[in-house]
Design an enzyme around this catalytic site. Structure first.
Site, mmCIF file in Angstrom:
data_model
loop_
_atom_site.group_PDB
_atom_site.id
_atom_site.type_symbol
_atom_site.label_atom_id
_atom_site.label_comp_id
_atom_site.label_asym_id
_atom_site.label_seq_id
_atom_site.Cartn_x
_atom_site.Cartn_y
_atom_site.Cartn_z
ATOM 1 N N SER A 1 -16.859 -4.111 6.918
ATOM 2 C CA SER A 1 -15.581 -4.273 7.629
ATOM 3 C C SER A 1 -14.525 -4.117 6.544
ATOM 4 C CB SER A 1 -15.512 -5.646 8.295
ATOM 5 O OG SER A 1 -14.232 -5.841 8.858
ATOM 6 N N ARG B 1 -9.432 -1.855 2.120
ATOM 7 C CA ARG B 1 -9.141 -0.985 0.990
ATOM 8 C C ARG B 1 -10.233 0.036 0.714
ATOM 9 N NH1 ARG B 1 -7.611 -6.118 -2.531
ATOM 10 N NH2 ARG B 1 -8.788 -7.043 -0.819
ATOM 11 N N LYS C 1 -17.719 -12.384 8.508
ATOM 12 C CA LYS C 1 -17.173 -11.429 7.534
ATOM 13 C C LYS C 1 -17.015 -12.138 6.184
ATOM 14 C CE LYS C 1 -13.283 -8.313 6.697
ATOM 15 N NZ LYS C 1 -12.408 -7.307 7.302
ATOM 16 N N ARG D 1 0.851 -1.208 0.000
ATOM 17 C CA ARG D 1 0.000 0.000 0.000
ATOM 18 C C ARG D 1 0.884 1.255 0.000
ATOM 19 N NH1 ARG D 1 -3.115 -3.663 -0.825
ATOM 20 N NH2 ARG D 1 -4.635 -4.514 0.639
ATOM 21 N N GLU E 1 -13.965 -15.098 8.987
ATOM 22 C CA GLU E 1 -13.862 -14.547 7.628
ATOM 23 C C GLU E 1 -13.447 -15.594 6.591
ATOM 24 O OE1 GLU E 1 -11.096 -11.237 7.158
ATOM 25 O OE2 GLU E 1 -11.608 -11.016 5.043
ATOM 26 N N SER F 1 -14.282 -5.841 1.482
ATOM 27 C CA SER F 1 -14.471 -5.200 0.170
ATOM 28 C C SER F 1 -13.773 -5.982 -0.937
ATOM 29 C CB SER F 1 -14.043 -3.733 0.194
ATOM 30 O OG SER F 1 -12.678 -3.566 0.516
ATOM 31 N N GLY F 2 -12.679 -6.682 -0.624
ATOM 32 C CA GLY F 2 -12.126 -7.675 -1.534
ATOM 33 C C GLY F 2 -11.626 -7.224 -2.893
ATOM 34 N N GLY F 3 -11.425 -5.921 -3.082
ATOM 35 C CA GLY F 3 -10.957 -5.464 -4.389
ATOM 36 C C GLY F 3 -12.031 -4.735 -5.190
HETATM 37 P P1 13P Z 1 -10.578 -5.512 2.171
HETATM 38 O O1 13P Z 1 -11.860 -4.769 2.504
HETATM 39 O O2 13P Z 1 -9.514 -4.632 1.601
HETATM 40 O O3 13P Z 1 -10.847 -6.770 1.391
HETATM 41 O O4 13P Z 1 -9.941 -5.965 3.546
HETATM 42 C C1 13P Z 1 -10.738 -6.462 4.529
HETATM 43 C C2 13P Z 1 -10.000 -7.469 5.314
HETATM 44 O O5 13P Z 1 -9.884 -7.378 6.514
HETATM 45 C C3 13P Z 1 -9.443 -8.633 4.589
HETATM 46 O O6 13P Z 1 -9.030 -9.593 5.505
#
Ligand code: 13P
Length: 343
Positions: free
Chosen positions: A292, A295, A222, A32, A177, A264-266
């Site tokens: 949660s 990014r 999550k 990042r 998650e 958010s995953g990308g």
């Molecule tokens: P992102 O929202 O960037 O995917 O990250 C959330 C997270 O905690 C991934 O483990």
């Protein structure tokens, strides 16, 4: 008296608030920082995160909890206040990432297993002492070729359940998650393939949680949203993503779970917000649905900050803006125009 697991979990998904995922491992935060040309040092990481946690408007009004990385939970602000105390003072719950990362799963090419169970009980006791009241463990499931395998889903679900049970034994709320990745290389990875794999994964995870005696009232899920793979060459409307995500969750997640906080995953910042808003606006739901995000909450703030003290205010307002938009999405009242009005 210490707060019950149920009370902590409810506080994490309280109406109109969501979780800031600021638990990037040293490797991820370096990536990042590389993107904005800033060297990743213990001090630059502290300064960046202190900026976020001191964004008062965002933290008090829109953020219920913050996931930290081990280093951050042990760090203090420039004035000596432990960062976890800054978070608690803003009314948010400090949390900790406890998995040791996803490693290649033996004899299963292209698949990963999350490690970190050895010694976890002792680490959780230590984290509790440092102020953490919830934890996170991320499992990753990749789509592609004939993946995922049952081996991969089962092994990851079992590790998630063992982690969750250890957390609850130690007074810590587990964020469970299981992430079905959206960046697989496969052209057959359309939204329906994502649905199928997410359904299989969540069913297996809740089976394992049951077998491990985990109290659903004292955990947060999550998950990923149901979206087409980024390289599938297909797309889906906001309404389709919302409808398919809610459908898969309703068919796999018991209503005893107090809340679901998406990763958010990308997805782009605004996509992640729009999808969450549509789910909350369109459907009657048995659990709280919130964010949660890592990014999707931090990208704009990171860019505005650019590693410079004089940009801290700008970084904080970029963060506050995304936090407010996602809070509105959690309430189902976000509209795309609100992005323009604020800008
Ligand atoms: P992102 O929202 O960037 O995917 O990250 C959330 C997270 O905690 C991934 O483990």
């Amino acid at each position: 008296m210490s707060e019950s697991l149920e009370d902590i979990a409810n506080r994490m998904v309280v109406e109109g608030k969501g979780i800031l995922a600021a638990d990037e491992s040293s490797g991820t935060i370096k990536k990042r920082f590389d993107s904005i040309g800033v060297e990743s040092t213990e001090e630059s990481r502290r300064n960046y995160r202190e900026m976020l946690f001191r964004a008062d408007d965002a933290m008090r009004n829109y953020i219920s909890g913050v996931i930290l990385y081990d280093e951050t939970l042990r760090q203090s602000a420039r004035d000596g206040t432990p960062l976890a105390e800054l978070i608690a003072a803003a009314g948010a719950v400090p949390g900790i990432k406890v998995d040791a990362g996803a490693k290649p799963l033996a004899l299963a090419p292209g698949e990963q297993i999350t490690e970190g169970l050895d010694g976890l009980r002792e680490r959780l006791k230590n984290y509790y002492g440092l102020g953490a009241r919830f934890a996170k463990w991320r499992a990753v499931i990749a789509i592609g070729g004939d993946r995922p395998s049952w081996n991969c889903i089962q092994a990851n679900a079992q590790a998630l359940a063992r982690y969750a049970a250890l957390c609850q034994e130690n007074g810590i709320v587990p964020i469970v998650e299981p992430e079905v990745l959206m960046d697989g290389p496969d052209s057959v990875h359309d939204i329906d393939r994502c649905y199928e794999v997410t359904e299989w994964t969540l069913n297996t995870v809740f089976d394992q949680l049951y077998d491990a005696n985990v109290a659903l009232e004292g955990m947060i899920l999550k998950p990923n949203m149901v979206v087409p793979g980024q390289k599938s060459g297909t797309s889906a409307s906001v309404e389709e993503v919302a409808a398919k995500t809610v459908r898969v969750l309703k068919s796999t997640v018991p209503p005893a779970v107090p809340g679901i906080a998406f990763l958010s995953g990308g997805q782009s910042d605004e996509e992640a917000t729009a999808h969450l808003a549509a789910m909350n606006a369109m459907f009657d739901l048995p659990w709280k649905l919130t964010f949660s995000y890592g990014r999707a909450l931090q990208a704009a703030a990171l860019k505005a900050w650019g590693g410079k003290v004089e940009n801290e205010k700008a970084g904080q307002s970029a963060f506050a803006h995304r936090a407010r938009m996602n809070s509105l999405a959690a309430l189902g009242s976000w509209k795309p125009e609100m992005e323009r009005e604020a800008a």
